[in-house]
Design an enzyme around this catalytic site. Structure first.
Site, PDB file in Angstrom:
ATOM      1  N   CYS A 183      45.818   0.724  54.144  1.00 39.76           N
ATOM      2  CA  CYS A 183      46.559   1.341  53.271  1.00 39.76           C
ATOM      3  C   CYS A 183      46.510   0.498  52.028  1.00 39.76           C
ATOM      4  CB  CYS A 183      47.846  -0.346  54.304  1.00 39.76           C
ATOM      5  SG  CYS A 183      49.063  -0.217  53.370  1.00 39.76           S
ATOM      6  N   GLU A 226      53.246   6.056  57.449  1.00 39.90           N
ATOM      7  CA  GLU A 226      54.575   5.857  56.546  1.00 39.90           C
ATOM      8  C   GLU A 226      55.734   5.509  57.162  1.00 39.90           C
ATOM      9  OE1 GLU A 226      53.033   5.199  53.616  1.00 39.90           O
ATOM     10  OE2 GLU A 226      51.263   6.561  54.400  1.00 39.90           O
ATOM     11  N   HIS A 229      56.194   2.255  57.306  1.00 40.29           N
ATOM     12  CA  HIS A 229      56.158   1.427  56.115  1.00 40.29           C
ATOM     13  C   HIS A 229      58.580   1.336  56.386  1.00 40.29           C
ATOM     14  CE1 HIS A 229      52.984  -0.162  54.136  1.00 40.29           C
ATOM     15  NE2 HIS A 229      52.814   0.780  54.337  1.00 40.29           N
TER      16      HIS A 229
HETATM   17  C1  LIG Z   1      45.400   7.355  57.941  1.00 45.61           C
HETATM   18  S1  LIG Z   1      46.452   6.339  57.397  1.00 45.61           S
HETATM   19  C2  LIG Z   1      47.162   6.219  55.889  1.00 45.61           C
HETATM   20  C3  LIG Z   1      47.947   6.595  54.602  1.00 45.61           C
HETATM   21  C4  LIG Z   1      48.226   5.245  53.680  1.00 45.61           C
HETATM   22  N1  LIG Z   1      48.782   5.380  53.084  1.00 45.61           N
HETATM   23  C5  LIG Z   1      49.864   4.105  52.807  1.00 45.61           C
HETATM   24  O1  LIG Z   1      49.406   2.872  52.247  1.00 45.61           O
HETATM   25  C6  LIG Z   1      46.734   5.055  52.875  1.00 45.61           C
HETATM   26  O2  LIG Z   1      47.659   6.368  52.264  1.00 45.61           O
HETATM   27  N2  LIG Z   1      45.709   5.126  53.414  1.00 45.61           N
HETATM   28  C7  LIG Z   1      44.647   5.115  52.389  1.00 45.61           C
HETATM   29  C8  LIG Z   1      43.955   4.111  51.691  1.00 45.61           C
HETATM   30  C9  LIG Z   1      43.785   5.844  53.146  1.00 45.61           C
HETATM   31  O3  LIG Z   1      43.310   5.783  53.678  1.00 45.61           O
HETATM   32  N3  LIG Z   1      42.690   6.800  51.818  1.00 45.61           N
HETATM   33  C10 LIG Z   1      41.853   7.899  53.003  1.00 45.61           C
HETATM   34  C11 LIG Z   1      41.801   8.549  52.374  1.00 45.61           C
HETATM   35  O4  LIG Z   1      41.591   7.946  50.603  1.00 45.61           O
HETATM   36  C12 LIG Z   1      40.654   6.722  53.439  1.00 45.61           C
HETATM   37  O5  LIG Z   1      39.914   7.025  53.958  1.00 45.61           O
HETATM   38  O6  LIG Z   1      40.285   5.477  52.895  1.00 45.61           O
HETATM   39 FE   FE2 Z   2      50.906   1.735  54.300  1.00 48.11          FE
END
Ligand SMILES: CSCC[C@H](NC=O)C(=O)N[C@@H](C)C(=O)N[C@@H](CO)C(=O)O
Ligand code: FE2
Length: 285
Positions: A183, A226, A229
């Site tokens: 996240c 999301e 959230h």
């Molecule tokens: C699997 S749901 C994750 C959604 C999250 N959104 C906001 O908090 C998010 O984008 N988290 C990132 C840290 C994430 O999961 N990134 C991926 C792709 O780059 C990862 O493997 O780190």
């Molecule tokens: Fe998140």
């Protein structure tokens, strides 16, 4: 990313959002919808009466969310990611009913920071082959309204950019799966979260048009993260006690960072928290 198998269904389903994307590609979408109509169905409900919420169908009264004013959607650029345990992440998020230029600019800025968010831990994560965000909700940039953006591919210019306003879930699949989630509000922290594999959603797009969409695989995962959230639910609220234990020290480090920065006591502490009732099931909050 934990497993490539999850990316497989993505390639067939992530591109199926004609009315939700910033860059609609209608002829291509028509082709894809025909090809994948058995797994993903998108129904535009524009000009129809509002979708009936599942709770209303069961005879419960549905409390309307407060509507956001122009002041609620004011922001400064560049946006900054709000980190745990900032109380903004637990605050109520208001419904949007103004689909103006300001909202479009906010959405653009949210995509920018989603793709580009980078601090030291994330740089390290990048070296370990993790990239940046794949989804972002408005409260994570300090705006308490019901808005989320996502692109499960996580790369500008690849995949599809999805914008959902005032989303509601009308159906969760019974089948659930674990997935190693991160996240943006918890830099560098990853742990398993079990969630339903697919969901049926009613929402509005960036222009205010209503639609219904079925999601499965990674898009369903990002959406649910999301959507939580938008209810003030954070990913660790949904972790088992055993999994939570593995990230407890990292959560405490974020609490200390918040206290050092704000000179305020942390508004919540992982060690003393009671499990959030809203996060004990899906579709029950
Ligand atoms: C699997 S749901 C994750 C959604 C999250 N959104 C906001 O908090 C998010 O984008 N988290 C990132 C840290 C994430 O999961 N990134 C991926 C792709 O780059 C990862 O493997 O780190
Ligand atoms: Fe998140």
């Amino acid at each position: 990313m934990a497993c490539a198998a999850w990316l497989q269904p993505l390639s067939s389903s992530h591109a199926l959002f004609p009315t939700l994307c910033r860059r609609p590609t209608f002829p291509a979408i028509f082709h894809r919808l025909t090809r994948f109509s058995s797994t993903v169905r998108l129904v535009s409900t524009m000009n129809r009466s509002p979708p009936v919420h599942a709770q209303a169908k069961r005879g419960f009264s549905v409390k309307e969310d407060e509507v956001a004013t122009a002041a609620d959607v004011e922001f400064e650029t560049p946006l900054k990611i709000v980190e745990y345990p900032d109380p903004i992440l637990r605050a109520k998020n208001k419904r949007i009913d103004s689909f103006d230029e300001n909202l479009k600019i906010l959405v653009d800025e949210m995509f920018d920071i989603m793709y580009n968010s980078c601090n030291l831990q994330e740089l390290l994560a990048w070296f370990l082959h993790r990239t940046d965000g794949i989804g972002l909700s408005a409260p994570q940039v300090g705006i308490n309204v019901q808005l989320m953006v996502f692109n499960p591919v996580g790369e500008r210019g690849e995949g599809e950019e999805i914008v959902l306003v005032n989303p509601r879930v009308s159906r969760y699949s019974q089948k659930t799966r674990p997935f190693n989630e991160g996240c943006l509000s918890f830099p560098g922290i990853y742990a398993d979260v079990v969630r339903p594999e697919s969901v049926k959603i009613d929402a509005r797009d960036i222009n205010g048009a209503r639609f219904t969409v079925n999601l499965s695989g990674l898009p369903a995962r990002v959406f649910q993260h999301e959507f939580d959230h938008l209810q003030g639910i954070l990913f660790f609220d949904r972790m088992s006690e055993g999994v939570l234990e593995t990230i407890c020290a990292q959560l405490q480090a974020l609490e200390k960072k918040y206290e050092d920065k704000t000179e305020l006591p942390s508004p919540e502490r992982i060690q003393t928290r009671k499990r959030m009732k809203a996060a004990t099931g899906f579709g029950k909050s």
